[in-house]
Design an enzyme around this catalytic site. Sequence first.
Site, PDB file in Angstrom:
ATOM      1  N   TYR A  33       1.036  -1.507   0.289  1.00 49.59           N
ATOM      2  CA  TYR A  33       0.442   0.046  -0.129  1.00 49.59           C
ATOM      3  C   TYR A  33       0.908   0.767  -0.144  1.00 49.59           C
ATOM      4  O   TYR A  33       0.156   1.828  -0.759  1.00 49.59           O
ATOM      5  CB  TYR A  33      -1.258   0.068   1.037  1.00 49.59           C
ATOM      6  CG  TYR A  33      -1.829   1.389   0.746  1.00 49.59           C
ATOM      7  CD1 TYR A  33      -2.623   1.231   0.343  1.00 49.59           C
ATOM      8  CD2 TYR A  33      -1.638   2.372   2.889  1.00 49.59           C
ATOM      9  CE1 TYR A  33      -3.177   2.950   0.024  1.00 49.59           C
ATOM     10  CE2 TYR A  33      -2.813   3.179   2.025  1.00 49.59           C
ATOM     11  CZ  TYR A  33      -3.459   3.302   1.389  1.00 49.59           C
ATOM     12  OH  TYR A  33      -4.197   4.728   1.231  1.00 49.59           O
ATOM     13  N   GLN A 135      -6.144  17.295   6.220  1.00 50.80           N
ATOM     14  CA  GLN A 135      -5.937  17.340   4.531  1.00 50.80           C
ATOM     15  C   GLN A 135      -6.913  16.495   4.699  1.00 50.80           C
ATOM     16  O   GLN A 135      -7.622  15.622   4.628  1.00 50.80           O
ATOM     17  CB  GLN A 135      -5.133  16.343   4.112  1.00 50.80           C
ATOM     18  CG  GLN A 135      -5.288  16.032   2.809  1.00 50.80           C
ATOM     19  CD  GLN A 135      -5.824  14.531   2.704  1.00 50.80           C
ATOM     20  OE1 GLN A 135      -5.697  13.635   3.401  1.00 50.80           O
ATOM     21  NE2 GLN A 135      -6.677  14.497   1.647  1.00 50.80           N
ATOM     22  N   TYR A 137     -10.730  15.117   2.618  1.00 52.44           N
ATOM     23  CA  TYR A 137     -10.773  15.134   0.720  1.00 52.44           C
ATOM     24  C   TYR A 137     -12.464  15.315   1.466  1.00 52.44           C
ATOM     25  O   TYR A 137     -13.455  15.315   1.898  1.00 52.44           O
ATOM     26  CB  TYR A 137     -11.607  13.374   0.709  1.00 52.44           C
ATOM     27  CG  TYR A 137     -10.227  12.635   0.303  1.00 52.44           C
ATOM     28  CD1 TYR A 137      -9.328  12.820  -0.676  1.00 52.44           C
ATOM     29  CD2 TYR A 137      -9.266  11.764   0.882  1.00 52.44           C
ATOM     30  CE1 TYR A 137      -7.943  12.395  -0.837  1.00 52.44           C
ATOM     31  CE2 TYR A 137      -8.315  11.410   1.010  1.00 52.44           C
ATOM     32  CZ  TYR A 137      -7.670  11.701  -0.467  1.00 52.44           C
ATOM     33  OH  TYR A 137      -6.447  10.849  -0.939  1.00 52.44           O
ATOM     34  N   THR A 163      -7.239  18.365  -1.009  1.00 57.18           N
ATOM     35  CA  THR A 163      -6.621  17.174  -1.757  1.00 57.18           C
ATOM     36  C   THR A 163      -8.200  17.080  -3.212  1.00 57.18           C
ATOM     37  O   THR A 163      -9.319  16.134  -3.002  1.00 57.18           O
ATOM     38  CB  THR A 163      -6.475  15.967  -1.836  1.00 57.18           C
ATOM     39  OG1 THR A 163      -5.648  16.143  -0.329  1.00 57.18           O
ATOM     40  CG2 THR A 163      -6.006  14.950  -2.430  1.00 57.18           C
ATOM     41  N   LYS A 262      -4.645  19.839  -2.924  1.00 58.48           N
ATOM     42  CA  LYS A 262      -3.327  19.569  -3.113  1.00 58.48           C
ATOM     43  C   LYS A 262      -3.797  18.805  -4.301  1.00 58.48           C
ATOM     44  O   LYS A 262      -4.765  18.337  -4.140  1.00 58.48           O
ATOM     45  CB  LYS A 262      -2.880  19.068  -1.939  1.00 58.48           C
ATOM     46  CG  LYS A 262      -1.892  17.656  -1.861  1.00 58.48           C
ATOM     47  CD  LYS A 262      -1.884  16.999  -1.064  1.00 58.48           C
ATOM     48  CE  LYS A 262      -0.675  15.837  -0.951  1.00 58.48           C
ATOM     49  NZ  LYS A 262      -1.574  14.781  -1.504  1.00 58.48           N
ATOM     50  N   HIS A 286      -0.039  12.204  -6.368  1.00 58.18           N
ATOM     51  CA  HIS A 286      -0.557  11.766  -5.589  1.00 58.18           C
ATOM     52  C   HIS A 286       0.700  10.796  -5.582  1.00 58.18           C
ATOM     53  O   HIS A 286       0.356   9.734  -5.064  1.00 58.18           O
ATOM     54  CB  HIS A 286      -2.364  11.791  -6.079  1.00 58.18           C
ATOM     55  CG  HIS A 286      -3.123  10.957  -4.150  1.00 58.18           C
ATOM     56  ND1 HIS A 286      -3.649  11.812  -4.190  1.00 58.18           N
ATOM     57  CD2 HIS A 286      -2.889  10.117  -3.726  1.00 58.18           C
ATOM     58  CE1 HIS A 286      -4.602  11.186  -2.699  1.00 58.18           C
ATOM     59  NE2 HIS A 286      -3.391  10.282  -2.482  1.00 58.18           N
ATOM     60  N   ARG A 289       0.114   7.702  -7.397  1.00 57.01           N
ATOM     61  CA  ARG A 289      -0.653   6.705  -7.381  1.00 57.01           C
ATOM     62  C   ARG A 289      -1.860   6.657  -8.292  1.00 57.01           C
ATOM     63  O   ARG A 289      -3.410   6.746  -7.793  1.00 57.01           O
ATOM     64  CB  ARG A 289      -0.897   6.896  -5.451  1.00 57.01           C
ATOM     65  CG  ARG A 289      -0.143   6.253  -4.788  1.00 57.01           C
ATOM     66  CD  ARG A 289       0.215   6.787  -3.599  1.00 57.01           C
ATOM     67  NE  ARG A 289      -0.903   6.131  -3.177  1.00 57.01           N
ATOM     68  CZ  ARG A 289      -0.571   4.852  -2.273  1.00 57.01           C
ATOM     69  NH1 ARG A 289       1.194   4.691  -2.522  1.00 57.01           N
ATOM     70  NH2 ARG A 289      -1.039   4.202  -1.145  1.00 57.01           N
TER      71      ARG A 289
HETATM   72  C1  LIG Z   1       0.588   5.541   1.163  1.00 56.16           C
HETATM   73  C2  LIG Z   1      -0.070   6.608   0.456  1.00 56.16           C
HETATM   74  C3  LIG Z   1      -1.113   7.404   1.596  1.00 56.16           C
HETATM   75  C4  LIG Z   1      -1.545   8.751   1.040  1.00 56.16           C
HETATM   76  N1  LIG Z   1      -2.958   8.757   1.603  1.00 56.16           N
HETATM   77  C5  LIG Z   1      -3.077   9.563   0.514  1.00 56.16           C
HETATM   78  C6  LIG Z   1      -4.292  10.520   1.643  1.00 56.16           C
HETATM   79  O1  LIG Z   1      -4.462  10.146   2.207  1.00 56.16           O
HETATM   80  N2  LIG Z   1      -4.309  12.073   1.351  1.00 56.16           N
HETATM   81  C7  LIG Z   1      -3.883  12.637   0.768  1.00 56.16           C
HETATM   82  O2  LIG Z   1      -4.264  13.628   0.156  1.00 56.16           O
HETATM   83  N3  LIG Z   1      -2.364  12.000  -0.158  1.00 56.16           N
HETATM   84  C8  LIG Z   1      -2.227  10.776   0.535  1.00 56.16           C
HETATM   85  N4  LIG Z   1      -1.070   9.886  -0.177  1.00 56.16           N
HETATM   86  C9  LIG Z   1      -0.109  10.905  -1.223  1.00 56.16           C
HETATM   87  C10 LIG Z   1       1.086  12.029  -0.618  1.00 56.16           C
HETATM   88  O3  LIG Z   1      -0.452  12.765   0.414  1.00 56.16           O
HETATM   89  C11 LIG Z   1       1.786  12.945  -1.130  1.00 56.16           C
HETATM   90  O4  LIG Z   1       1.021  13.295  -2.467  1.00 56.16           O
HETATM   91  C12 LIG Z   1       2.500  11.313  -1.800  1.00 56.16           C
HETATM   92  O5  LIG Z   1       3.683  10.726  -0.903  1.00 56.16           O
HETATM   93  C13 LIG Z   1       4.273  12.286  -2.361  1.00 56.16           C
HETATM   94  O6  LIG Z   1       4.824  11.204  -2.915  1.00 56.16           O
HETATM   95  P1  LIG Z   1       6.296  10.667  -2.237  1.00 56.16           P
HETATM   96  O7  LIG Z   1       5.530   9.299  -1.292  1.00 56.16           O
HETATM   97  O8  LIG Z   1       7.520  10.120  -3.362  1.00 56.16           O
HETATM   98  O9  LIG Z   1       7.082  11.199  -1.723  1.00 56.16           O
HETATM   99  C14 LIG Z   1      -0.534   9.097   0.100  1.00 56.16           C
HETATM  100  C15 LIG Z   1       0.296   8.568  -0.625  1.00 56.16           C
HETATM  101  C16 LIG Z   1       0.879   6.762   0.186  1.00 56.16           C
HETATM  102  C17 LIG Z   1       2.403   6.430  -0.358  1.00 56.16           C
END
Ligand SMILES: Cc1cc2nc3c(=O)[nH]c(=O)nc-3n(C[C@H](O)[C@H](O)[C@H](O)COP(=O)(O)O)c2cc1C
Length: 393
Positions: A33, A135, A137, A163, A262, A286, A289
């Site tokens: 994950y 943060q 949604y 976000t 974001k 993100h 993702r």
């Molecule tokens: C496991 C995981 C869960 C995430 N959950 C959220 C979230 O709940 N809300 C959100 O805005 N971004 C979420 N993100 C995105 C992160 O805020 C961020 O944009 C991203 O991890 C940045 O990239 P990096 O992991 O390469 O530093 C998530 C990222 C990961 C890896």
Amino acid sequence: MPSPRLPPVPRVHALRDFEPLARKRLPRQLYSYIHNGADDERSLAGNRSAFDDYSLVPRMLTGVSGRSQAIELFGQTYASPFGISPVGLGAMYAYRGDLVLTGQARAAGIPAVLSGSSLIPMETVAQAAPGTWFQAYMPGDPARVEALLARIERAGFGTLVLTVDLPVMVNPENYLRNGFSTPLRPSLRLAWDGLSRPRWLLGTFGRTLLRHGMPHFENWRAERGAPIVSATVQRDFLARDHLDWSHFRLIRQAWKGPLIVKGLMRWQDAQIARDAGVDGIVVSNHGGRQIDGAVAPLRVLPEICRAVPELPVMMDGGVRRGSDVLKALSLGARCVFAGRPFNYAAAVAGEAGVAHAIRILRDEIDRNMALMGINRLDELDATLVRHIDSFRP
Ligand SMILES: Cc1cc2nc3c(=O)[nH]c(=O)nc-3n(C[C@H](O)[C@H](O)[C@H](O)COP(=O)(O)O)c2cc1C
């Protein structure tokens, strides 16, 4: 400069060293994950390679003994120009993970953003680590939006990060391959993967169950959400694909504190956000993702900064080194964020891990500032960084 007083983590000399250790510590579902991106993971890889496409062009003999990496953001001084991105499920990677991350960020004087998919009630986090950003949604209907905003404000958060890059849930194929879902479905494989990680099972999950009960999505909406493990419960992913800027404007009217959006990738959207009254932007895909093939945030950062010069523009995605931070700041970012490395650090060594991760990045920035010939971050500009294409004949 505030400096967390926790011991270093053995064998971790750079942020990337946390990842293999976290892989050994976490059940494969949870590691997947955090680690995986969408589909073929082209955006995930592109976020890193974008940094390689820029080279630094250092200045010499400038006298760099007066270095400070402090920044001002939304009326606050932060000790370093990086923060912790919102990452869901933090309390599954480390015992009380969200408190570990936000507490260490606060101790070190950097911003941290609590995810709307977190598992510890936002009120508990706001109390333990005042100054944390929240943060959200956006829920799909106005009554839920109002209730959620009221709760966030009551909890004591001042800065809200919205976000906007999740109108539908992402393609979960990489998670499914590794048995991850939300909620996690009880199965023999899940039990086996948990049992094969006894330190995690006892030190994180078992300890959480004993002391706090089954973790739930506490902050997805105003009311408590689904449990993290359940055979039957569905998460509330009610329709959000109708959301548009009119919904955003309603939130702007209702939220009085700094409002950050974001997940923007286009300069045109940045201008719409500015006109809608946003206070800051996090350029983000993100962490690779969402839609696979989405451009790396670093590549669109300069045009977004040019389009909204009056706004603080921040970015995340692939930041792993002090030199990455300096590249992003040279291209116009006011602050950058990283997600995965800090969560791996929490999984590996809890508070000491996160403190060590912050220290590593901070030390790299300090050293690289000296090597770049600057004392202050506002000396960084586009002359100190060159895109690979500019060397081609
Ligand atoms: C496991 C995981 C869960 C995430 N959950 C959220 C979230 O709940 N809300 C959100 O805005 N971004 C979420 N993100 C995105 C992160 O805020 C961020 O944009 C991203 O991890 C940045 O990239 P990096 O992991 O390469 O530093 C998530 C990222 C990961 C890896």
